[in-house]
Design a protein around this motif. Structure first.
Motif, PDB file in Angstrom:
ATOM      1  N   CYS A  83       0.828  -1.222   0.000  1.00 38.60           N
ATOM      2  CA  CYS A  83       0.000   0.000   0.000  1.00 38.60           C
ATOM      3  C   CYS A  83       0.858   1.266   0.000  1.00 38.60           C
ATOM      4  CB  CYS A  83      -0.936   0.006   1.210  1.00 38.60           C
ATOM      5  SG  CYS A  83      -2.288  -1.181   1.094  1.00 38.60           S
ATOM      6  N   ARG A  93      -3.542   1.735  -7.632  1.00 40.08           N
ATOM      7  CA  ARG A  93      -3.561   2.194  -6.241  1.00 40.08           C
ATOM      8  C   ARG A  93      -4.934   1.972  -5.619  1.00 40.08           C
ATOM      9  NH1 ARG A  93      -5.569   6.629  -3.956  1.00 40.08           N
ATOM     10  NH2 ARG A  93      -4.716   7.329  -1.941  1.00 40.08           N
ATOM     11  N   GLN A  94      -5.994   2.333  -6.333  1.00 42.64           N
ATOM     12  CA  GLN A  94      -7.348   2.144  -5.829  1.00 42.64           C
ATOM     13  C   GLN A  94      -7.628   0.673  -5.524  1.00 42.64           C
ATOM     14  OE1 GLN A  94      -9.537   4.038  -9.125  1.00 42.64           O
ATOM     15  NE2 GLN A  94     -10.335   5.502  -7.634  1.00 42.64           N
ATOM     16  N   GLN A  95      -7.250  -0.185  -6.464  1.00 40.47           N
ATOM     17  CA  GLN A  95      -7.545  -1.606  -6.297  1.00 40.47           C
ATOM     18  C   GLN A  95      -6.731  -2.220  -5.157  1.00 40.47           C
ATOM     19  OE1 GLN A  95      -9.966  -3.161  -7.687  1.00 40.47           O
ATOM     20  NE2 GLN A  95     -10.540  -1.675  -9.256  1.00 40.47           N
ATOM     21  N   LEU A  97      -5.632  -0.600  -2.374  1.00 41.48           N
ATOM     22  CA  LEU A  97      -6.220  -0.149  -1.112  1.00 41.48           C
ATOM     23  C   LEU A  97      -7.537  -0.873  -0.845  1.00 41.48           C
ATOM     24  CD1 LEU A  97      -5.534   3.696  -1.319  1.00 41.48           C
ATOM     25  CD2 LEU A  97      -4.430   2.044   0.190  1.00 41.48           C
ATOM     26  N   SER A  98      -8.300  -1.119  -1.890  1.00 42.19           N
ATOM     27  CA  SER A  98      -9.552  -1.839  -1.740  1.00 42.19           C
ATOM     28  C   SER A  98      -9.300  -3.281  -1.296  1.00 42.19           C
ATOM     29  CB  SER A  98     -10.324  -1.824  -3.062  1.00 42.19           C
ATOM     30  OG  SER A  98     -11.520  -2.567  -2.966  1.00 42.19           O
ATOM     31  N   SER A 134      -9.610   4.389  -1.043  1.00 47.96           N
ATOM     32  CA  SER A 134      -9.483   3.790  -2.376  1.00 47.96           C
ATOM     33  C   SER A 134     -10.324   4.548  -3.404  1.00 47.96           C
ATOM     34  CB  SER A 134      -9.926   2.325  -2.349  1.00 47.96           C
ATOM     35  OG  SER A 134     -11.346   2.194  -2.339  1.00 47.96           O
TER      36      SER A 134
END
Length: 345
Positions: A83, A93-95, A97-98, A134
């Motif tokens: 992360c 990055r979004q995926q 953190l999700s 995210s």
């Protein structure tokens, strides 16, 4: 021994029960590369998802007390590093953190299953923070949905309706139909708990319609926390009917939920749905049907380390106490089996 290195190794050895060794080693090498400045892409996201999925399957098959420390170590030592890494794109990055949020959400669920409700709530709040960071549409609302479910279970409904409504508003129109059904059925339960019978039944029907109307939709990774969406909708619909004291309808929905999940993968939750169904039969006065359903539930509890399954068997023996004096054979046999189960766990 170096405790840190030992615990990290333990995390991977637990995952190896469900993943090929070569795949586990590949995940480890990708994580190590990320620590040394390697740019993280979707391959690393996929690796984390595979690991979280493996831990999730172990949780459902063996109970929340199995592998929890290993999951903590994996998230702390490996996922946290990923992360903080450099990402190829903002979507990566979004995926990531999700995926991390889903892992922490699983820790909350494990703590919930162990009866540690305060700790579970802390993990859910951390999961919510990661989901919000995210920026993926609907994920933060999904964690709010979970927190509403926890409040309902603890008989603390004060904020549950608000949590469920807010979660639904963040998801509707932004997620697939099956995922929206998960939001709506929890909203229905909170409406029932608030004494809004007609609204609760209407919302539960909307959830069912969404579920059956678009079965081919792709469900996001973060919404796969409890297996097949149909089973989750059936189980929560049962709780709506139970709250409204329609025990026959509740028993029917619990039975549907139990058959909608693969029993070998979701042993704990299948057992608990069967327990709930047995309790509904008992409230209807169908003692023999209740005993038969309880027997099926205990069949699925073998090898499951869960505070909730033990409590369910304790509760079963308590509920049957008033029937033992009648000399009913099915009650005596079930009580003996329950006693043996508790002695062996």
């Amino acid at each position: 021994m170096d405790r840190r290195r030992f615990l990290t190794a333990s995390a991977y050895s637990v995952a190896a029960a469900a993943l090929p060794l070569s795949h586990v080693q590949e995940i480890a090498s990708r994580t190590e590369a990320a620590r040394t400045g390697y740019t993280v892409g979707m391959a690393e996201v996929a690796a984390v998802r595979d690991m979280i999925h493996a831990f999730s399957e172990m949780d459902e098959r063996h109970g929340g007390q199995h592998g929890r420390s290993a999951l903590v170590t994996y998230l702390r030592d490996d996922v946290a590093s990923l992360c903080r890494a450099r990402f190829r794109t903002d979507e990566v990055r979004q995926q990531m953190l999700s995926a991390a949020s889903r892992g922490v959400h699983l820790l909350g669920w494990k703590s919930y299953d162990a009866g540690q409700q305060g700790l579970a709530q802390r993990y859910y709040l951390q999961s919510y923070a990661l989901a919000a960071e995210s920026g993926l549409r609907g994920h933060d609302g999904f964690v709010m949905r979970t927190m509403a479910m926890q409040g309902l279970k603890l008989h603390r409904p004060e904020h549950c309706l608000g949590l469920a409504e807010t979660g639904l508003n963040r998801a509707k129109g932004r997620v697939d139909a099956q995922t929206e059904a998960l939001f709506r059925v929890v909203h229905a339960h909170t409406l029932a708990k608030s004494g809004k019978r007609r609204a609760a039944l209407a919302e539960a029907e909307r959830a069912r319609t969404l579920l059956t109307g678009a079965p081919g939709d792709e469900v996001p990774f973060w919404a796969l926390a409890w297996g097949p969406q149909a089973a989750s909708v059936y189980s929560r619909t049962a709780k709506v009917h139970e709250t409204l004291e329609d025990h026959r309808a509740a028993a029917e929905q619990y039975a549907l939920a139990a058959t909608a999940r693969p029993a070998d993968t979701y042993a704990r939750i299948v057992a608990l749905d069967l327990v709930a169904g047995a309790e509904m039969h008992l409230k209807r006065g169908s003692i023999e049907q209740a005993c038969a359903t309880w027997h099926r539930a205990i069949d699925h509890m073998s090898g499951v380390r869960s505070v909730r399954t033990r409590k369910a068997v304790f509760r079963m023996r308590s509920d049957l106490a008033r029937f033992r004096a009648r000399g009913l054979r099915c009650v005596a046999e079930l009580d003996e089996r329950g006693r043996d189960f508790l002695a062996g766990t």
